[in-house]
Design a protein around this motif. Structure first.
Motif, PDB file in Angstrom:
ATOM      1  N   ALA A  75       0.816  -1.210   0.000  1.00  0.00           N
ATOM      2  CA  ALA A  75       0.000   0.000   0.000  1.00  0.00           C
ATOM      3  C   ALA A  75       0.850   1.260   0.000  1.00  0.00           C
ATOM      4  CB  ALA A  75      -0.941  -0.003   1.202  1.00  0.00           C
ATOM      5  N   ALA A  76       0.318   2.327  -0.612  1.00  0.00           N
ATOM      6  CA  ALA A  76       1.080   3.556  -0.822  1.00  0.00           C
ATOM      7  C   ALA A  76       1.450   4.246   0.485  1.00  0.00           C
ATOM      8  CB  ALA A  76       0.283   4.514  -1.706  1.00  0.00           C
ATOM      9  N   ASP A  77       0.484   4.393   1.398  1.00  0.00           N
ATOM     10  CA  ASP A  77       0.717   5.157   2.613  1.00  0.00           C
ATOM     11  C   ASP A  77       1.191   4.220   3.723  1.00  0.00           C
ATOM     12  OD1 ASP A  77      -1.360   7.174   4.849  1.00  0.00           O
ATOM     13  OD2 ASP A  77       0.808   6.976   4.669  1.00  0.00           O
ATOM     14  N   ALA A  78       2.454   3.845   3.680  1.00  0.00           N
ATOM     15  CA  ALA A  78       2.969   2.892   4.663  1.00  0.00           C
ATOM     16  C   ALA A  78       2.859   3.441   6.075  1.00  0.00           C
ATOM     17  CB  ALA A  78       4.417   2.542   4.342  1.00  0.00           C
ATOM     18  N   ASP A 107      19.778  -9.278   6.784  1.00  0.00           N
ATOM     19  CA  ASP A 107      21.094  -8.770   6.373  1.00  0.00           C
ATOM     20  C   ASP A 107      21.430  -9.092   4.922  1.00  0.00           C
ATOM     21  OD1 ASP A 107      21.402  -7.987   9.041  1.00  0.00           O
ATOM     22  OD2 ASP A 107      22.351  -9.894   9.579  1.00  0.00           O
ATOM     23  N   HIS A 108      20.811 -10.119   4.370  1.00  0.00           N
ATOM     24  CA  HIS A 108      21.150 -10.588   3.026  1.00  0.00           C
ATOM     25  C   HIS A 108      20.684  -9.595   1.956  1.00  0.00           C
ATOM     26  CE1 HIS A 108      21.902 -13.450  -0.195  1.00  0.00           C
ATOM     27  NE2 HIS A 108      20.672 -13.247  -0.630  1.00  0.00           N
ATOM     28  N   ALA A 109      21.557  -9.299   0.989  1.00  0.00           N
ATOM     29  CA  ALA A 109      21.216  -8.450  -0.162  1.00  0.00           C
ATOM     30  C   ALA A 109      20.517  -7.161   0.266  1.00  0.00           C
ATOM     31  CB  ALA A 109      20.355  -9.224  -1.165  1.00  0.00           C
ATOM     32  N   PRO A 110      21.180  -6.307   1.041  1.00  0.00           N
ATOM     33  CA  PRO A 110      20.539  -5.081   1.533  1.00  0.00           C
ATOM     34  C   PRO A 110      20.052  -4.188   0.397  1.00  0.00           C
ATOM     35  CG  PRO A 110      22.925  -5.017   1.864  1.00  0.00           C
ATOM     36  CD  PRO A 110      22.594  -6.408   1.461  1.00  0.00           C
ATOM     37  N   GLY A 111      18.891  -3.577   0.628  1.00  0.00           N
ATOM     38  CA  GLY A 111      18.324  -2.656  -0.343  1.00  0.00           C
ATOM     39  C   GLY A 111      17.565  -3.307  -1.480  1.00  0.00           C
ATOM     40  N   LYS A 112      17.433  -4.632  -1.461  1.00  0.00           N
ATOM     41  CA  LYS A 112      16.758  -5.331  -2.554  1.00  0.00           C
ATOM     42  C   LYS A 112      15.488  -6.017  -2.064  1.00  0.00           C
ATOM     43  CE  LYS A 112      20.889  -6.150  -5.356  1.00  0.00           C
ATOM     44  NZ  LYS A 112      21.684  -7.144  -6.112  1.00  0.00           N
ATOM     45  N   LEU A 113      14.597  -6.272  -3.011  1.00  0.00           N
ATOM     46  CA  LEU A 113      13.460  -7.144  -2.780  1.00  0.00           C
ATOM     47  C   LEU A 113      13.992  -8.573  -2.845  1.00  0.00           C
ATOM     48  CD1 LEU A 113      10.465  -8.119  -2.761  1.00  0.00           C
ATOM     49  CD2 LEU A 113      10.430  -7.675  -5.231  1.00  0.00           C
ATOM     50  N   VAL A 114      13.875  -9.308  -1.763  1.00  0.00           N
ATOM     51  CA  VAL A 114      14.452 -10.651  -1.699  1.00  0.00           C
ATOM     52  C   VAL A 114      13.332 -11.677  -1.588  1.00  0.00           C
ATOM     53  CG1 VAL A 114      16.205 -12.103  -0.638  1.00  0.00           C
ATOM     54  CG2 VAL A 114      16.379  -9.619  -0.436  1.00  0.00           C
ATOM     55  N   LEU A 115      13.383 -12.694  -2.446  1.00  0.00           N
ATOM     56  CA  LEU A 115      12.361 -13.728  -2.503  1.00  0.00           C
ATOM     57  C   LEU A 115      13.021 -15.101  -2.570  1.00  0.00           C
ATOM     58  CD1 LEU A 115      11.222 -11.655  -5.332  1.00  0.00           C
ATOM     59  CD2 LEU A 115       9.321 -12.295  -3.894  1.00  0.00           C
ATOM     60  N   VAL A 116      12.198 -16.133  -2.419  1.00  0.00           N
ATOM     61  CA  VAL A 116      12.640 -17.492  -2.701  1.00  0.00           C
ATOM     62  C   VAL A 116      12.653 -17.662  -4.217  1.00  0.00           C
ATOM     63  CG1 VAL A 116      12.124 -19.946  -2.369  1.00  0.00           C
ATOM     64  CG2 VAL A 116      11.543 -18.288  -0.577  1.00  0.00           C
ATOM     65  N   ARG A 117      13.707 -18.255  -4.738  1.00  0.00           N
ATOM     66  CA  ARG A 117      13.685 -18.550  -6.173  1.00  0.00           C
ATOM     67  C   ARG A 117      12.644 -19.644  -6.401  1.00  0.00           C
ATOM     68  NH1 ARG A 117      16.923 -17.467 -10.427  1.00  0.00           N
ATOM     69  NH2 ARG A 117      18.636 -16.711  -9.125  1.00  0.00           N
ATOM     70  N   GLY A 138       6.452   0.486   1.723  1.00  0.00           N
ATOM     71  CA  GLY A 138       6.149   1.623   0.866  1.00  0.00           C
ATOM     72  C   GLY A 138       7.065   1.785  -0.325  1.00  0.00           C
ATOM     73  N   SER A 139       7.862   0.762  -0.662  1.00  0.00           N
ATOM     74  CA  SER A 139       8.857   0.923  -1.731  1.00  0.00           C
ATOM     75  C   SER A 139       8.286   0.752  -3.134  1.00  0.00           C
ATOM     76  CB  SER A 139      10.002  -0.079  -1.532  1.00  0.00           C
ATOM     77  OG  SER A 139       9.522  -1.418  -1.536  1.00  0.00           O
ATOM     78  N   ALA A 140       7.097   0.171  -3.271  1.00  0.00           N
ATOM     79  CA  ALA A 140       6.526  -0.033  -4.614  1.00  0.00           C
ATOM     80  C   ALA A 140       5.012   0.129  -4.565  1.00  0.00           C
ATOM     81  CB  ALA A 140       6.922  -1.411  -5.152  1.00  0.00           C
ATOM     82  N   PRO A 141       4.523   1.319  -4.200  1.00  0.00           N
ATOM     83  CA  PRO A 141       3.072   1.507  -4.081  1.00  0.00           C
ATOM     84  C   PRO A 141       2.334   1.350  -5.405  1.00  0.00           C
ATOM     85  CG  PRO A 141       4.224   3.615  -3.932  1.00  0.00           C
ATOM     86  CD  PRO A 141       5.270   2.554  -3.875  1.00  0.00           C
ATOM     87  N   HIS A 142       3.053   1.491  -6.519  1.00  0.00           N
ATOM     88  CA  HIS A 142       2.386   1.341  -7.820  1.00  0.00           C
ATOM     89  C   HIS A 142       1.852  -0.077  -8.017  1.00  0.00           C
ATOM     90  CE1 HIS A 142       6.490  -0.114  -8.604  1.00  0.00           C
ATOM     91  NE2 HIS A 142       5.919  -0.890  -9.518  1.00  0.00           N
ATOM     92  N   LEU A 143       2.385  -1.054  -7.276  1.00  0.00           N
ATOM     93  CA  LEU A 143       1.873  -2.424  -7.429  1.00  0.00           C
ATOM     94  C   LEU A 143       0.382  -2.486  -7.114  1.00  0.00           C
ATOM     95  CD1 LEU A 143       4.768  -4.553  -5.879  1.00  0.00           C
ATOM     96  CD2 LEU A 143       4.060  -4.513  -8.279  1.00  0.00           C
ATOM     97  N   VAL A 144      -0.055  -1.737  -6.116  1.00  0.00           N
ATOM     98  CA  VAL A 144      -1.476  -1.702  -5.781  1.00  0.00           C
ATOM     99  C   VAL A 144      -2.236  -0.838  -6.777  1.00  0.00           C
ATOM    100  CG1 VAL A 144      -3.176  -1.063  -4.034  1.00  0.00           C
ATOM    101  CG2 VAL A 144      -1.034  -2.141  -3.349  1.00  0.00           C
ATOM    102  N   ALA A 145      -1.726   0.365  -7.044  1.00  0.00           N
ATOM    103  CA  ALA A 145      -2.434   1.294  -7.930  1.00  0.00           C
ATOM    104  C   ALA A 145      -2.599   0.719  -9.334  1.00  0.00           C
ATOM    105  CB  ALA A 145      -1.682   2.623  -7.987  1.00  0.00           C
ATOM    106  N   ASP A 146      -1.527   0.141  -9.883  1.00  0.00           N
ATOM    107  CA  ASP A 146      -1.592  -0.414 -11.237  1.00  0.00           C
ATOM    108  C   ASP A 146      -2.527  -1.615 -11.304  1.00  0.00           C
ATOM    109  OD1 ASP A 146       0.222   1.521 -11.868  1.00  0.00           O
ATOM    110  OD2 ASP A 146       1.920   0.158 -12.190  1.00  0.00           O
ATOM    111  N   LEU A 171      11.847  -2.946  -8.600  1.00  0.00           N
ATOM    112  CA  LEU A 171      12.861  -2.962  -7.566  1.00  0.00           C
ATOM    113  C   LEU A 171      13.972  -3.938  -7.950  1.00  0.00           C
ATOM    114  CD1 LEU A 171      10.534  -3.199  -4.420  1.00  0.00           C
ATOM    115  CD2 LEU A 171      11.675  -1.138  -5.293  1.00  0.00           C
ATOM    116  N   PRO A 172      15.188  -3.690  -7.490  1.00  0.00           N
ATOM    117  CA  PRO A 172      16.231  -4.698  -7.689  1.00  0.00           C
ATOM    118  C   PRO A 172      15.866  -5.951  -6.908  1.00  0.00           C
ATOM    119  CG  PRO A 172      16.994  -2.976  -6.202  1.00  0.00           C
ATOM    120  CD  PRO A 172      15.680  -2.509  -6.760  1.00  0.00           C
ATOM    121  N   VAL A 173      15.966  -7.101  -7.573  1.00  0.00           N
ATOM    122  CA  VAL A 173      15.518  -8.361  -6.986  1.00  0.00           C
ATOM    123  C   VAL A 173      16.712  -9.254  -6.687  1.00  0.00           C
ATOM    124  CG1 VAL A 173      14.192 -10.480  -7.419  1.00  0.00           C
ATOM    125  CG2 VAL A 173      13.277  -8.269  -8.140  1.00  0.00           C
TER     126      VAL A 173
END
Length: 248
Positions: A75-78, A107-117, A138-146, A171-173
């Motif tokens: 959501a946009a308004d975190a 701590d892993h991959a700071p600053g990135k969106l981290v997921l299970v492959r 709040g890093s990708a509010p367009h996901l909801v809006a779009d 986002l960097p993944v």
């Protein structure tokens, strides 16, 4: 302060799933950690859980089936919709099994969106599984809006929520090291027909075991694999005793 979040709606998962996950998280962190459950309804939860309503998201009829309501976490308004949460959030599905230390996941991959492959997608596709996911609030509010702008079409274009998040977040993944988040069905089960009589082994490096569909952790513990009768010749397994050490 580390923040772990989960989300629950409908009746498929009871409050006991949230409570077990909360206890498992607290057993497996060394740093100060808060646990927030976005849930509807909120009854039956342990008092120590921060229970909050699920952020609003418009999901019209006609969507391809899937857990699209998880998108509300973006959501946009975190600061408002998510109740003041900020910084990195570690999201955990309710039907996973925490088996090791969680602090390194912050701590892993700071600053990135981290997921299970995603184990069912080719490595080159770069598709993530969002059962264990870390992202900045709040890093990708367009996901909801779009998505809300053309939800039905988007649900068919991307097939499911985790494909949409992976491909459309901008986002960097990054992905968790493979030993950290193994898939129960696609990573731990021995080859068929061995798994019909030999339970899988839990690797020492595993931190979160991902269960997709059936069997769920409680079913694996009991040696049950719900399936139609004509699939029973390959969808069967003995009780998995190590699940009891973590599903409590």
């Amino acid at each position: 302060m580390q923040t772990v979040v989960c989300i629950r709606w409908g009746t498929e998962y009871g409050a006991d799933y949230v409570n077990r996950l909360h206890r498992a998280v607290l057993r497996n962190v060394a740093r100060p950690t808060r646990f927030v459950a976005f849930t509807d309804p909120i009854d039956g939860l342990d008092p120590a859980i921060e229970a909050r309503p699920i952020p609003a998201i418009h999901l019209p009829p006609g969507l391809k089936p899937g857990p699209w309501r998880k998108l509300a976490l973006w959501a946009a308004d975190a600061a408002g919709t998510l109740g003041g949460l900020d910084g990195d959030l570690l999201f955990l599905d309710l039907d996973i099994l925490v088996t090791g230390a969680l602090d390194p996941l912050f701590d892993h991959a700071p600053g990135k969106l981290v997921l299970v492959r995603n184990p069912t997608q080719g490595r080159r596709d770069g598709i993530g599984n969002s059962s264990v996911m870390r992202f900045r609030a709040g890093s990708a509010p367009h996901l909801v809006a779009d998505f809300e702008a053309d939800a039905v079409a988007m649900s068919h274009r991307f097939d499911n929520e985790q494909i949409y998040v992976t491909k459309a977040s901008r986002l960097p993944v990054a992905f968790w090291p493979k030993p950290w988040c193994p898939s129960f069905k696609h990573g731990l089960l021995p080859p068929w027909p061995v798994y019909l009589f030999r339970p899988p082994v839990l690797p020492a490096e595993a931190r979160v075991v991902v269960f997709t569909g059936h069997p769920r952790p409680d079913e694996a513990l009991a040696g049950r694999w719900p399936a139609k009768w004509y699939k029973k010749f390959y969808r069967s397994l003995p009780p998995v005793p190590w699940v009891a050490d973590h599903w409590r």
